[in-house]
Every structure is written in C-alpha cells, then in structure tokens.
Design a protein around this motif. Structure first.
Motif, PDB file in Angstrom:
ATOM      1  N   SER A 144       0.844  -1.198   0.000  1.00 16.46           N
ATOM      2  CA  SER A 144       0.000   0.000   0.000  1.00 16.46           C
ATOM      3  C   SER A 144       0.881   1.250   0.000  1.00 16.46           C
ATOM      4  CB  SER A 144      -0.916   0.007   1.228  1.00 16.46           C
ATOM      5  OG  SER A 144      -1.777  -1.107   1.226  1.00 16.46           O
ATOM      6  N   ALA A 145       0.736   2.057  -1.022  1.00 19.79           N
ATOM      7  CA  ALA A 145       1.598   3.230  -1.209  1.00 19.79           C
ATOM      8  C   ALA A 145       1.111   3.982  -2.439  1.00 19.79           C
ATOM      9  CB  ALA A 145       3.054   2.810  -1.390  1.00 19.79           C
ATOM     10  N   LEU A 146       1.835   5.049  -2.781  1.00 17.94           N
ATOM     11  CA  LEU A 146       1.541   5.846  -3.979  1.00 17.94           C
ATOM     12  C   LEU A 146       2.551   5.467  -5.057  1.00 17.94           C
ATOM     13  CD1 LEU A 146      -0.254   8.171  -5.025  1.00 17.94           C
ATOM     14  CD2 LEU A 146       1.360   9.780  -3.988  1.00 17.94           C
ATOM     15  N   TYR A 147       2.057   5.148  -6.237  1.00 22.61           N
ATOM     16  CA  TYR A 147       2.910   4.675  -7.320  1.00 22.61           C
ATOM     17  C   TYR A 147       2.914   5.669  -8.474  1.00 22.61           C
ATOM     18  CZ  TYR A 147       3.213   0.285  -4.857  1.00 22.61           C
ATOM     19  OH  TYR A 147       3.462  -0.662  -3.897  1.00 22.61           O
ATOM     20  N   PHE A 148       4.126   5.955  -8.977  1.00 24.14           N
ATOM     21  CA  PHE A 148       4.282   6.911 -10.059  1.00 24.14           C
ATOM     22  C   PHE A 148       4.944   6.248 -11.259  1.00 24.14           C
ATOM     23  CE2 PHE A 148       3.086  10.883  -8.162  1.00 24.14           C
ATOM     24  CZ  PHE A 148       3.329  10.731  -6.817  1.00 24.14           C
ATOM     25  N   CYS A 149       4.382   6.492 -12.419  1.00 25.93           N
ATOM     26  CA  CYS A 149       4.974   6.123 -13.691  1.00 25.93           C
ATOM     27  C   CYS A 149       5.699   7.359 -14.234  1.00 25.93           C
ATOM     28  CB  CYS A 149       3.869   5.686 -14.650  1.00 25.93           C
ATOM     29  SG  CYS A 149       4.408   5.106 -16.253  1.00 25.93           S
ATOM     30  N   ALA A 150       6.808   7.160 -14.936  1.00 27.43           N
ATOM     31  CA  ALA A 150       7.546   8.300 -15.492  1.00 27.43           C
ATOM     32  C   ALA A 150       8.117   7.910 -16.848  1.00 27.43           C
ATOM     33  CB  ALA A 150       8.666   8.733 -14.553  1.00 27.43           C
ATOM     34  N   VAL A 151       8.308   8.910 -17.703  1.00 24.19           N
ATOM     35  CA  VAL A 151       8.800   8.657 -19.060  1.00 24.19           C
ATOM     36  C   VAL A 151       9.811   9.712 -19.468  1.00 24.19           C
ATOM     37  CG1 VAL A 151       7.019  10.042 -20.233  1.00 24.19           C
ATOM     38  CG2 VAL A 151       8.064   8.103 -21.431  1.00 24.19           C
ATOM     39  N   ARG A 152      10.747   9.300 -20.296  1.00 21.48           N
ATOM     40  CA  ARG A 152      11.608  10.257 -20.992  1.00 21.48           C
ATOM     41  C   ARG A 152      11.692   9.829 -22.445  1.00 21.48           C
ATOM     42  NH1 ARG A 152      17.161  11.459 -22.057  1.00 21.48           N
ATOM     43  NH2 ARG A 152      18.109   9.780 -20.865  1.00 21.48           N
ATOM     44  N   ASP A 153      11.624  10.797 -23.329  1.00 26.65           N
ATOM     45  CA  ASP A 153      11.747  10.544 -24.760  1.00 26.65           C
ATOM     46  C   ASP A 153      13.244  10.510 -25.085  1.00 26.65           C
ATOM     47  OD1 ASP A 153      11.830  10.636 -27.558  1.00 26.65           O
ATOM     48  OD2 ASP A 153      10.018  11.853 -27.671  1.00 26.65           O
ATOM     49  N   LEU A 154      13.725   9.354 -25.494  1.00 22.55           N
ATOM     50  CA  LEU A 154      15.156   9.198 -25.751  1.00 22.55           C
ATOM     51  C   LEU A 154      15.629   9.995 -26.952  1.00 22.55           C
ATOM     52  CD1 LEU A 154      15.483   5.397 -25.066  1.00 22.55           C
ATOM     53  CD2 LEU A 154      16.584   7.217 -23.772  1.00 22.55           C
ATOM     54  N   ASP A 155      14.713  10.395 -27.799  1.00 20.50           N
ATOM     55  CA  ASP A 155      15.106  11.030 -29.056  1.00 20.50           C
ATOM     56  C   ASP A 155      14.935  12.552 -29.065  1.00 20.50           C
ATOM     57  OD1 ASP A 155      13.613   8.174 -30.590  1.00 20.50           O
ATOM     58  OD2 ASP A 155      15.723   8.516 -30.098  1.00 20.50           O
ATOM     59  N   THR A 156      14.583  13.125 -27.933  1.00 18.85           N
ATOM     60  CA  THR A 156      14.476  14.584 -27.873  1.00 18.85           C
ATOM     61  C   THR A 156      15.562  15.131 -26.969  1.00 18.85           C
ATOM     62  OG1 THR A 156      13.016  14.686 -25.948  1.00 18.85           O
ATOM     63  CG2 THR A 156      11.981  14.392 -28.099  1.00 18.85           C
ATOM     64  N   GLY A 157      15.652  16.436 -26.944  1.00 16.76           N
ATOM     65  CA  GLY A 157      16.695  17.066 -26.146  1.00 16.76           C
ATOM     66  C   GLY A 157      16.390  17.170 -24.664  1.00 16.76           C
ATOM     67  N   ARG A 158      15.163  16.877 -24.253  1.00 21.30           N
ATOM     68  CA  ARG A 158      14.799  17.049 -22.842  1.00 21.30           C
ATOM     69  C   ARG A 158      15.461  15.962 -22.015  1.00 21.30           C
ATOM     70  NH1 ARG A 158      10.337  19.067 -19.344  1.00 21.30           N
ATOM     71  NH2 ARG A 158      10.082  17.551 -17.672  1.00 21.30           N
ATOM     72  N   ARG A 159      16.289  16.388 -21.069  1.00 16.28           N
ATOM     73  CA  ARG A 159      17.074  15.444 -20.286  1.00 16.28           C
ATOM     74  C   ARG A 159      16.477  15.245 -18.912  1.00 16.28           C
ATOM     75  NH1 ARG A 159      20.424  12.893 -23.764  1.00 16.28           N
ATOM     76  NH2 ARG A 159      21.682  14.304 -24.984  1.00 16.28           N
ATOM     77  N   ALA A 160      15.176  15.144 -18.812  1.00 10.13           N
ATOM     78  CA  ALA A 160      14.554  14.949 -17.503  1.00 10.13           C
ATOM     79  C   ALA A 160      13.272  14.160 -17.670  1.00 10.13           C
ATOM     80  CB  ALA A 160      14.262  16.293 -16.845  1.00 10.13           C
ATOM     81  N   LEU A 161      12.882  13.484 -16.608  1.00  6.79           N
ATOM     82  CA  LEU A 161      11.678  12.662 -16.626  1.00  6.79           C
ATOM     83  C   LEU A 161      10.416  13.498 -16.499  1.00  6.79           C
ATOM     84  CD1 LEU A 161      12.710   9.781 -14.205  1.00  6.79           C
ATOM     85  CD2 LEU A 161      12.667   9.716 -16.687  1.00  6.79           C
TER      86      LEU A 161
END
Lengths: 113, 115
Positions: free
Chosen positions: B86-103
């Motif tokens: 029992s807890a809070l669950y987070f999904c996260a994504v980063r696009d490997l092909d763009t310049g954004r270097r953060a989730l």
C-alpha cells in the motif's frame, strides 16, 4: 551512509519572504533535480542541473531560483514571486542526466501563510 | 513533448490477489519508462525501468511491468499483493530522441491492499 539529505523536514514562512531549501548528496552524482509535489498532480519538475555551474528550467520554474556551485549541493530558493509556494518539495540526483534512475531525498514540506 | 497518464487515482485489491496499476505514455521518439513508489511523507524509491529488450521487466519487491508499444502502455503488476505494498505509485517517461534530459511523471495512483 550514502544518500540525499534535505533540510528541514518542515518549514513555515510568512507570505512575501524568500526561503531556501537545502539539498545535499554524497553519492558523487553529476545530475540533480528539484520537484514540487501537490495532491493529485504528481511531481512537476522545477529545475535540474546536469553538472556544476549549470542548470536548466523545468516545467514550473517561475518564482524559483537555484544554484549549483558545488557538486554535492543544489539549493532551491522559493521567492516571493511564487504565487502558490505551499507544497512538498523533493530533491533527487542521478549518476548523470542520461541515467534516469533517480535517488530521492525525504522531502521538505513548505507552508507559507 | 513527452507525457504520461495514470488513469486511476486509486486501486483497491485484497491481499493475495494480483494487482495492476495502469500507465500510458506519449512520446515522439523511443520511450524510457520507469516506476517509482512513495510511502507516506517520504521521497520516491525506484522500482524498475524499461529502455529496450524484453517487454516484461522485473523489479524490486516482486513487481514487474509490461511494455506494450502498440498500446503505448507500461502497466505495473504483481502476482500476489501484500498489505505492505500500500503506497503511492508513479509512472515516469523520458523521450530518448528529444533534447529534454529529464523525466515527466504521472499524477500517481494510490494502491490500497486490504487484509
């Protein structure tokens, strides 16, 4: 112990005052991050730093400022220009900006009245 | 732009039953996907990640996640839930092909496991 420390755990300020949140890591990580967590909105990126003396704005940088003068430290200043500063603030680090397995600190809960 | 959606604010499951926490993502390139867990008043802890390879990824505490490119999903699963999950669950994504270097993180799903 290796890890990320954030202090203090709870912080109270009056509206109109600037406040600085501390984040220190002894993991020798290059990249560091600041997030804001609000109920029902998940984590939103404020600023991140890939390396010392470098940082980039995240999605909600307005009203915040950071510095990265040392590898171990990435303090966040919440300025009086931030309209809704009351939130839970999380600091994180990763080996480098391409290694997205981030290690999180315990967070600071800021309340501004 | 990269984004992630967690369509359920809360998931309730009985102890011993299988659990699924849903996540869908949107990127213009190839995704780098994560699951994190947060216990009350704590920071997030890494559970697992997918970058390439086998679509079924195994992580910490018996959790696994299945990457489905055609459905742009990365659902978190566990065969037998524990009350301590029992807890809070987070999904996260980063696009490997763009310049954004953060989730980019989803809004979170609260998992409640009943004894």
């Amino acid at each position: 112990d290796g890890g990320i420390t954030q202090s203090p755990k709870y912080l109270f300020r009056k509206e109109g005052q600037n406040v600085t949140l501390s984040c220190e890591q002894n993991l020798n990580h290059d990249a560091m991050y600041w997030y804001r967590q609000d109920p029902g909105q998940g984590l939103r990126l404020i600023y991140y730093s890939q390396i010392v003396n470098d940082f980039q704005k995240g999605d909600i940088a307005e009203g915040y400022s950071v510095s990265r003068e040392k590898k171990e430290s990435f303090p966040l200043t919440v300025t009086s220009a931030q309209k809704n500063p009351t939130a839970f603030y999380l600091c994180a680090s990763s080996i480098d900006v391409n290694q997205d397995e981030q290690y999180f600190g315990p967070g600071t809960r800021l309340t501004v009245t | 732009a990269q984004s992630v959606a967690q369509p359920e604010d809360q998931v309730n499951v009985a102890e011993g039953n299988p659990l699924t926490v849903k996540c869908t993502y949107s990127v213009s390139g190839n995704p780098y996907l994560f699951w994190y867990v947060q216990y009350p008043n704590r920071g997030l802890q890494f559970l697992l990640k997918y970058i390439t390879g086998d679509n079924l990824v195994k992580g910490s505490y018996g959790f696994e996640a299945e990457f489905n490119k055609s459905q742009t999903s990365f659902h978190l699963k566990k065969p037998s839930a524990l009350v301590s999950d029992s807890a809070l669950y987070f999904c996260a994504v980063r696009d490997l092909d763009t310049g954004r270097r953060a989730l980019t993180f989803g809004s979170g799903t609260r998992l409640q496991v009943q004894p």
